[in-house]
Design a protein around this motif. Structure first.
Motif, mmCIF file in Angstrom:
data_model
loop_
_atom_site.group_PDB
_atom_site.id
_atom_site.type_symbol
_atom_site.label_atom_id
_atom_site.label_comp_id
_atom_site.label_asym_id
_atom_site.label_seq_id
_atom_site.Cartn_x
_atom_site.Cartn_y
_atom_site.Cartn_z
ATOM 1 N N UNK A 1 0.832 -1.208 0.000
ATOM 2 C CA UNK A 1 0.000 0.000 0.000
ATOM 3 C C UNK A 1 0.862 1.252 0.000
ATOM 4 N N UNK A 2 1.955 1.240 0.757
ATOM 5 C CA UNK A 2 2.868 2.389 0.767
ATOM 6 C C UNK A 2 3.374 2.694 -0.644
ATOM 7 N N UNK A 3 3.770 1.646 -1.354
ATOM 8 C CA UNK A 3 4.300 1.836 -2.710
ATOM 9 C C UNK A 3 3.283 2.543 -3.598
ATOM 10 N N UNK A 4 2.030 2.128 -3.509
ATOM 11 C CA UNK A 4 0.999 2.730 -4.354
ATOM 12 C C UNK A 4 0.724 4.172 -3.948
ATOM 13 N N UNK A 5 0.636 4.429 -2.661
ATOM 14 C CA UNK A 5 0.398 5.800 -2.217
ATOM 15 C C UNK A 5 1.577 6.709 -2.607
ATOM 16 N N UNK A 6 2.801 6.197 -2.483
ATOM 17 C CA UNK A 6 3.964 7.002 -2.850
ATOM 18 C C UNK A 6 3.962 7.338 -4.336
ATOM 19 N N UNK A 7 3.361 6.463 -5.143
ATOM 20 C CA UNK A 7 3.280 6.699 -6.588
ATOM 21 C C UNK A 7 2.102 7.582 -6.959
ATOM 22 N N UNK A 8 1.302 7.967 -5.982
ATOM 23 C CA UNK A 8 0.190 8.859 -6.250
ATOM 24 C C UNK A 8 -1.141 8.184 -6.493
ATOM 25 N N UNK A 9 -1.243 6.891 -6.253
ATOM 26 C CA UNK A 9 -2.519 6.195 -6.422
ATOM 27 C C UNK A 9 -3.436 6.572 -5.265
ATOM 28 N N UNK A 10 -4.592 7.129 -5.581
ATOM 29 C CA UNK A 10 -5.510 7.606 -4.541
ATOM 30 C C UNK A 10 -6.757 6.758 -4.408
ATOM 31 N N UNK A 11 -6.886 5.700 -5.174
ATOM 32 C CA UNK A 11 -8.028 4.804 -5.027
ATOM 33 C C UNK A 11 -8.079 4.227 -3.620
ATOM 34 N N UNK A 12 -9.267 3.872 -3.120
ATOM 35 C CA UNK A 12 -9.345 3.193 -1.820
ATOM 36 C C UNK A 12 -8.507 1.914 -1.826
#
Length: 477
Positions: free
Chosen positions: A125-136
């Motif tokens: 989840x950290x990886x996705x948030x760091x890449x800017x993914x904002x989906x739930x």
């Protein structure tokens, strides 16, 4: 050298024109012999040229995974066609999006209108948030209680599947709130997993009311969902029993409390029709175009299943092509020796890339649309192909091989490799190593690339679920 003798015999049989294609993937699936004559195979644009023309960086080596985003979108559309109105579609992107590349896939899925994503671990989840993914995002496995505050700050929902871990998570959240000088941390969203028969995780049904009440009474924590997972989605009776136990757990919750989001079905249950869609479905393997191994799909799911197409294919060009004399060993052991003068191509894919060592002397590749045997022991970084019988000009370092996927009229599927490895398609996909470059395509044109040092994607945020543009994003910046 018994194994080498067996393969020497198979090569002699093909050379002498005997019928049959020997043992291996092709024989197991009743396919045509490894090689046949025909029209010249059409030339394909070299990967270097395709990447350069698309404005993308070059590959670090001549081995890559091709990820077809058009197929990815079509697979999600096929799945969506099976869902009742209002049911959330939440693909699973754990394990590096089943080997397809988590950031590239997750960011693109936002373009397709999915409702959320599931991962297995907090660092995913950290990886996705760091890449800017904002989906739930939902983490499907329990995390360390002390990390719950971080999950809340990342706006990531977590799963609780154990009473002790729930108690410790509540305590950690309370301690963070009492010690926060700048105010309480953001609200933590929790999904409860219920044990219904998988035997792997989840609260006992008798604990569910207590857990829901404990979350309700704790400040700064919200019960966002309740779910379970099927042990054998293809078995209606077993799955039906789990579904009934899940319903019983839901019925035990307080009658005056609104039910949180309920989710039970994944790819197998949706296609086989063995569990209800409820409020959301977690789609894993079908997202990537495969049907769970051994699943019998009834008529109701046949159209959607037929529309699924594999998203991933594995390609390589040789780093050496050499003519070896009869009796020459190939790779370690050697487990294979040439029975005649043979042309051997070395492909830069090995067990460190996810091409399992168990495939030594028992797999094939496609070149010029024809099957050729992979011979010798799979090395850490290389596997060898016997291209002696390929018609036309001698195979060279300019020829493109396909080890997983289609070329010409033939196809090597993940299920074929899984059978040869005595495993399942899931493992074939997820074992593809991170060091293998991923090239993302739309309309057969490269639009994205991920290597160990760079991530470059051509799709933007707008309404895609990306908080930032992924265009020209490099990990070296």
């Amino acid at each position: 050298m018994a194994q080498a003798r067996r393969f020497r015999h198979a090569r002699n049989s093909r050379a002498s024109g005997e019928s049959g294609c020997g043992r291996g993937i092709a024989a197991a699936h009743g396919r045509a012999p490894l090689l046949s004559s025909g029209a010249p195979f059409p030339a394909r644009t070299p990967i270097e040229v395709a990447l350069r023309d698309a404005g993308l960086p070059p590959l670090p080596r001549t081995a890559w995974l091709a990820i077809d985003l058009d197929r990815l979108a079509a697979n999600l559309a096929a799945v969506r066609s099976m869902l009742p109105p209002g049911v959330r579609l939440e693909p699973v992107v754990k394990a590096d999006a089943y080997g397809h590349g988590a950031v590239g896939v997750a960011s693109f899925l936002g373009e397709t209108g999915v409702d959320g994503l599931s991962v297995a671990t907090l660092d995913e989840a950290r990886e996705l948030r760091a890449a800017g993914v904002t989906l739930p995002l939902l983490v499907l496995f329990s995390i360390a209680p002390e990390l719950a505050v971080e999950a809340a700050r990342l706006d990531v929902a977590i799963t609780i599947a154990d009473r002790v871990l729930l108690e410790r998570t509540l305590d950690a959240r309370a301690a963070a709130a009492s010690g926060a000088a700048a105010g309480p941390p953001p609200q933590l969203v929790v999904h409860l997993e219920v044990e219904t028969g998988l035997g792997r995780g989840g609260l006992d049904q008798s604990e569910t009311p207590w857990a829901a009440a404990a979350i309700r009474d704790a400040p700064g924590i919200r019960l966002g969902g309740i779910w379970s997972h099927l042990a054998a989605a293809g078995q209606p009776e077993r799955s039906g029993g789990q579904s009934r136990r899940f319903d019983a757990a839901l019925a035990d919750l307080l009658a005056d409390e609104p039910l949180p989001m309920r989710h039970l079905a994944a790819s197998g249950a949706l296609l086989a029709g063995t569990a209800p869609s409820l409020d959301a479905v977690r789609i894993g393997l079908a997202t990537y175009g495969l049907i769970p191994d051994g699943l019998n799909v009834p008529v109701a799911g046949a159209a959607a299943a037929a529309a699924l197409a594999p998203v991933m294919s594995l390609h390589a060009r040789p780093v050496r092509v050499a003519d070896l004399p009869a009796g020459h060993g190939v790779s370690y052991g050697p487990s294979f020796e040439t029975a005649r003068s043979s042309r051997i191509a070395t492909l830069p894919i090995g067990y460190a890339d996810g091409w399992s060592r168990i495939l030594s002397n028992r797999a094939e590749a496609l070149v010029r649309g024809l099957r050729v045997p992979l011979v010798g022991t799979v090395a850490m970084d290389a596997v060898m192909a016997d291209v002696t019988d390929v018609p036309g000009a001698p195979v060279s370092v300019d020829d493109e091989f396909v080890l997983l996927g289609a070329q010409g009229a033939d196809h090597i599927g993940a299920g074929d490799l899984a059978q040869a490895r005595t495993t399942i398609s899931y493992e074939v996909l997820t074992s593809m190593a991170r060091r293998v470059a991923r090239v993302y395509y739309r309309s057969a044109v490269p639009v994205g690339l991920r290597t160990l040092t760079e991530e470059t994607y051509a799709w933007h945020s707008s309404s895609s679920g990306m908080g930032i543009s992924a265009t020209s994003k490099s990990t070296r910046s």
